[in-house]
Structures are given as C-alpha cells and as structure tokens.
Design a protein around this motif. Structure first.
Motif, PDB file in Angstrom:
ATOM      1  N   ILE A   9       0.276  -2.056  -7.438  1.00 11.60           N
ATOM      2  CA  ILE A   9       0.824  -3.003  -6.460  1.00 11.60           C
ATOM      3  C   ILE A   9       2.234  -3.414  -6.860  1.00 11.60           C
ATOM      4  N   GLY A  10       2.453  -3.679  -8.146  1.00 11.71           N
ATOM      5  CA  GLY A  10       3.779  -4.038  -8.628  1.00 11.71           C
ATOM      6  C   GLY A  10       4.781  -2.914  -8.428  1.00 11.71           C
ATOM      7  N   ARG A  11       4.350  -1.679  -8.670  1.00  6.96           N
ATOM      8  CA  ARG A  11       5.232  -0.530  -8.459  1.00  6.96           C
ATOM      9  C   ARG A  11       5.633  -0.424  -6.992  1.00  6.96           C
ATOM     10  N   SER A  12       4.659  -0.601  -6.102  1.00  3.65           N
ATOM     11  CA  SER A  12       4.957  -0.526  -4.669  1.00  3.65           C
ATOM     12  C   SER A  12       5.923  -1.623  -4.254  1.00  3.65           C
ATOM     13  N   ALA A  13       5.725  -2.834  -4.778  1.00  7.26           N
ATOM     14  CA  ALA A  13       6.616  -3.948  -4.447  1.00  7.26           C
ATOM     15  C   ALA A  13       8.041  -3.646  -4.885  1.00  7.26           C
ATOM     16  N   ARG A  14       8.192  -3.111  -6.096  1.00  5.30           N
ATOM     17  CA  ARG A  14       9.540  -2.805  -6.597  1.00  5.30           C
ATOM     18  C   ARG A  14      10.198  -1.700  -5.777  1.00  5.30           C
ATOM     19  N   HIS A  67       0.834  -1.209   0.000  1.00 12.36           N
ATOM     20  CA  HIS A  67       0.000   0.000   0.000  1.00 12.36           C
ATOM     21  C   HIS A  67       0.865   1.254   0.000  1.00 12.36           C
ATOM     22  N   ASP A  68       1.930   1.251   0.802  1.00  9.55           N
ATOM     23  CA  ASP A  68       2.838   2.387   0.888  1.00  9.55           C
ATOM     24  C   ASP A  68       4.263   1.867   1.044  1.00  9.55           C
ATOM     25  N   PRO A  69       5.045   1.843  -0.032  1.00  5.29           N
ATOM     26  CA  PRO A  69       6.409   1.306   0.049  1.00  5.29           C
ATOM     27  C   PRO A  69       7.329   2.120   0.949  1.00  5.29           C
ATOM     28  N   ASN A  70       6.922   3.343   1.291  1.00  2.00           N
ATOM     29  CA  ASN A  70       7.723   4.180   2.193  1.00  2.00           C
ATOM     30  C   ASN A  70       7.318   4.020   3.650  1.00  2.00           C
ATOM     31  N   ALA A  71       6.447   3.059   3.917  1.00  6.73           N
ATOM     32  CA  ALA A  71       5.962   2.876   5.286  1.00  6.73           C
ATOM     33  C   ALA A  71       7.086   2.561   6.260  1.00  6.73           C
ATOM     34  N   ILE A  72       8.159   1.959   5.779  1.00  9.15           N
ATOM     35  CA  ILE A  72       9.263   1.537   6.653  1.00  9.15           C
ATOM     36  C   ILE A  72       9.821   2.707   7.452  1.00  9.15           C
TER      37      ILE A  72
END
Length: 444
Positions: A50-55, A17-22
């Motif tokens: 979803i694929g963009r977020s995973a990458r 949902h948010d790849p910057n969540a970390i």
C-alpha cells in the motif's frame, strides 16, 4: 461517431490498489478529490505494498505538474484529462447529520455535486463495496475498478479428454510417455480414457509434443500418493524440473500445501535437486487481529506460519518417530528445527523477500490468493537460476480488503502465463482433508 465523454471520480482505494489507474480511462476526464491526496499521502510511509502504491501515485501526479496546474486539469497523451478537485461540495448536499469530517463522505459529496452540475455522466470508481452502496443510495453512478480483473475459463475447458487405444496404453506403461501427432499446449492436464473406460491422468510436456505418465504405484514423493486426478496432475507438475512455476488453486482441504511441501522435501532432501526449501505466506490475519505479538521475529510470525508448520510436522512425523526410537524420549530438536539448523529449510514472511535473489531453491508460497498481481510479480522475479516456485491458494477465500476472485495475483498468473512452457496450473476441487471437513464444506 461521436462518443460522450465521461467524468470518473477516483477513490483512494483505487490508487492504493493500482497507482497507474489514472491513465486507464482513455480520453475521459479523471477527477481526484483533494481529500484523496490527503489519504494517499498518509499511507506513503507504510512499508507494505500500500505504501509503495501511494508513493508511485504521488510521484506520477508530481510529474504532471510540469504540464500544467493540476487544479485546472492536465491533458495526458491518450487524451485523458486529469484534474484535482479542491472544494466542489457544500455542507447541505449529503443527508442530515452526515459527517463531512470523514474522507468517504467528502468524496461522496464531490461526486454528488458533480453529478448535479455536469451534463456528462459522472461515475465514482471505488474498490470499497460499502462506498458503492452509499453512492447508489445517493443516486451517484458508481463502479468497481475493472482494469485489473480477469475471468478464468471454466474448469472443463482446462482439462482435455483423450481416448487411447490398447497399443498406445501399452507404449505408455513401457516408456512412461506417448508421442502426440498434434501438439498440445504446454503442461496441459489430460484425462486419458482407456478402452475399459478407466481413466489415467496425463500431462503434456513443456514442448507439447508428448504425454507423460509417472503415476504408478511406486510414485509417491515423500510417501504421499495422489488420491484423485487433480492431485496426480499436481504432483506431475511439482516433480517436473522443467516446469519452474506451478499454480495450485482450490478450496481448503484439497491438498495444495501438503502436496507442494511433500514434493519440496523429496526434491530437497532425497534427490537434492534443490539446496533448500523456502516456505512463506502473506501476513493477512483471518478475523480480528490480535495486535502486536511479543518476542523475536520467529516468535512473532509463528502464529501466521502455523499452517505450514502443521503440514511439515505431519510429513516429518515418520522421521521424528525414528529419531525417538534411537534416542528415546531425550530427543531435543524436532525434525523441523533440525532442517532449519542445517539450512535445508527456511520459513519466512513475504515482507522480507523484496530485493533478494534466490537460486537453486524450491519455494512454496501459501495463501497466495491474498497477494496482488504486483506482489506475485515481485515474488516470481526473486527466483534465481535453478529455482522452482509453487503458489497455493483459494481465490474464493480472500481476506485482503482490496482483492477479489477476479483481481488477485493467482487469477492474474493463470490469465497471463497460461500456455508458457515454464508454467503449469491445476485447479483442485475435491477435498481430501477428512470426511468431516469435506461434508461440512459442502453443507455449510
């Protein structure tokens, strides 16, 4: 004052949902179970968001390898420690017959094991409602991912009531505007109360220094007249070329899409303010998906675009009847097909909008509540010089698995852009589709 550090275990749904969540958890410890890496790795080739977020998530974790071994933990500049947990669970930690082959159960096992061993609070963060319920049943502290949530103000706070005396009303009817002694925020919906207690729908100008009124009897873009205050405000914003981005929110049947399309047809075909009207909506099926569809692209997407076709056919019915009168029953092309052939109308899926630059067009995005904040940003940044974008949606009717009323793109738009001179929003509340639809919506 000392603050007890917390341990946050991130589920796959959060990173997708948010790849910057970390980096959103301040100076606490963030733990990513190894199975989460496997899940997001399996999504990286998907062409959708979803694929963009995973990458992006994988690239960020890869960049951390230069700072240390991820299994031992890497310290971020904000004081947060990120660690990949490898095998922190045992086979007998979950209830009997729990399948540890399931990724969710392995994440729950990691969270439960850490909960029992850590002196610090351990919190499982997930967008998956069912997983939060299972975690709670196991005694694991759990929470939704709140960083992307916004709370819209009450509807009454968006509408300003303003009494007008007879002199001001006379000037309003004569000039179509009245000056304001105290400027308002741009494009504000104003309910003007006259001396006889009647109401006029006014909108403040983008500079906030005047109130304008165009809702006379002759004002009917594409022969569509507003039926309530909210529709009047919506049409005023839709027909103002200075307002480049309009957000129409409201339940089904309030006229969002119909008003947007009527205004678009008027400004594209009659006034020629725009060279083309582009209509699109996200492909998120309601209910059970029917699988792959046969035919070419247009045939495949037609079922998803049918609501747009229905509204266009309703608006173009008069033109179609005139063509039949001229050509009898031998009219081969519908009005919609003719507009598409003349390149005055384009009906597209959002999948193909990335990378485009779209100048001098009137863009209508339907069902925009199913878009994430990133997807809305992607759409808006496609707008070239002279383009206007209208987003229509109902935040209470979301079909996307990872979005809700407070985290969808429309809510973010309303929260971030309110008060900007190029942005206007209206929340429609009254159903106008039919008496049956309105009463059923309220009773059911």
């Amino acid at each position: 004052m000392y603050r007890l550090q917390k341990v946050y275990v991130l589920d796959s749904s959060v990173l997708l949902h948010d790849p910057n969540a970390i980096v959103r958890f301040q100076d606490n410890e963030v733990i990513i179970p190894y199975v989460v890496l496997e899940e997001i790795e399996s999504k990286k080739r998907i062409l959708e968001n979803i694929g963009r977020s995973a990458r992006e998530a994988i690239r960020f974790l890869d960049s951390l390898r230069a700072k240390g071994q991820l299994s031992q933990g890497v310290l971020l500049p904000n004081g947060c420690k990120v660690r990949i947990e490898l095998n922190h669970y045992s086979n007998d930690i979950l209830p009997l017959n729990s399948d540890l082959g399931l990724a969710d159960n392995r994440i729950l096992a990691v969270s439960l094991s850490l909960t029992r061993e850590e002196a610090r609070p351990v919190i499982l963060v997930t967008k998956d409602i069912a997983m939060r319920v299972k975690a709670d049943a196991l005694g694991i502290l759990t929470d939704d991912y709140h960083n992307d949530k916004v709370v819209l103000p009450a509807l009454t706070e968006e509408i300003l009531s303003l009494p007008l005396d007879d002199k001001e009303v006379a000037g309003l009817y004569q000039n179509k505007f009245i000056p304001l002694k105290t400027p308002l925020s741009p494009n504000r919906c104003v309910k003007a109360v006259l001396s006889d207690d009647s109401i006029l729908p006014l909108v403040s100008t983008p500079d906030g220094e005047r109130l304008v009124y165009h809702m006379g009897k002759g004002f009917a873009p594409w022969d569509v007249r507003p039926r309530n205050l909210e529709q009047s405000w919506a049409l005023e914003m839709l027909n103002n070329p200075e307002i480049r981005l309009v957000n129409l929110m409201g339940p089904a049947g309030t006229g969002k899409t119909l008003l947007a399309l009527a205004s678009g047809l008027e400004q594209t075909l009659h006034s020629e303010t725009y060279i083309r009207m582009l209509c699109a909506r996200p492909i998120v099926p309601f209910g059970k998906d029917i699988g792959f569809l046969p035919g070419e692209k247009d045939q495949k997407v037609r079922p998803y675009m049918q609501p747009i076709y229905d509204n266009l056919e309703f608006l173009l019915r008069a033109r179609r009847e005139k063509e039949r009168e001229k050509g009898g029953e031998a009219v081969v092309e519908s009005a919609i097909d003719l507009l598409i052939k003349k390149r005055q109308l384009e009906i597209e899926v959002l999948t193909y909008i990335r990378g485009r630059s779209i100048p001098n067009q009137f863009i209508v995005i339907d069902e925009a509540q199913n878009l994430s904040a990133h997807e809305v940003k992607t759409i808006i940044t496609r707008a070239g010089e002279g383009t206007k974008i209208v987003l229509c949606g109902d935040p209470d009717q979301i079909d996307h698995p990872y979005l809700d009323k407070e985290s969808n793109g429309l809510a973010h738009l309303a929260s971030r852009l309110a008060g900007q001179s190029f942005y206007g929003q209206v929340r429609l509340i009254r159903g106008e589709r039919s008496e049956l639809a309105t009463r059923a919506a309220g009773l059911l």
